[in-house]
Design a protein around this motif. Structure first.
Motif, short mmCIF file in Angstrom:
data_model
loop_
_atom_site.label_atom_id
_atom_site.label_comp_id
_atom_site.label_asym_id
_atom_site.label_seq_id
_atom_site.Cartn_x
_atom_site.Cartn_y
_atom_site.Cartn_z
N THR A 97 -0.04 30.25 -36.77
CA THR A 97 -0.30 31.41 -35.91
C THR A 97 -1.68 31.27 -35.29
N SER A 101 -0.14 37.17 -30.49
CA SER A 101 -0.42 35.89 -31.13
C SER A 101 0.66 34.86 -30.77
N TYR A 107 -4.50 33.12 -32.45
CA TYR A 107 -4.89 34.34 -31.76
C TYR A 107 -5.76 34.00 -30.56
#
Length: 72
Positions: A9, A2, A11
């Motif tokens: 954050t 990530s 992904y």
């Protein structure tokens, strides 16, 4: 792995598929059907990036149950 950008954050596609327990084909079908809307972030290469909230939405969709069971 990530990414952390400005305290958020993100992904990548393979990571969000693994977190949600879905295939890339399913993810792309859901994106085509606007499950997440048009606001999916992209990196400088144009690859999609998904927030934790979007990952949770995908996971919830993957675990959603429609209708009654066969025994009802």
């Amino acid at each position: 792995m990530s990414l952390q950008l400005k305290g958020t954050t993100y992904y990548r596609t393979a990571e969000v598929c693994e977190l949600a327990g879905i295939s890339r084909t399913t993810l792309f079908r859901w994106l085509k059907n606007d499950l997440l809307g048009a606001a999916v972030a992209r990196d400088r290469r144009g690859w999609r990036l998904f927030t934790e909230a979007e990952a949770e939405l995908l996971k919830a969709e993957a675990n959603r149950v429609d209708g009654a069971s066969a025994g009802d």
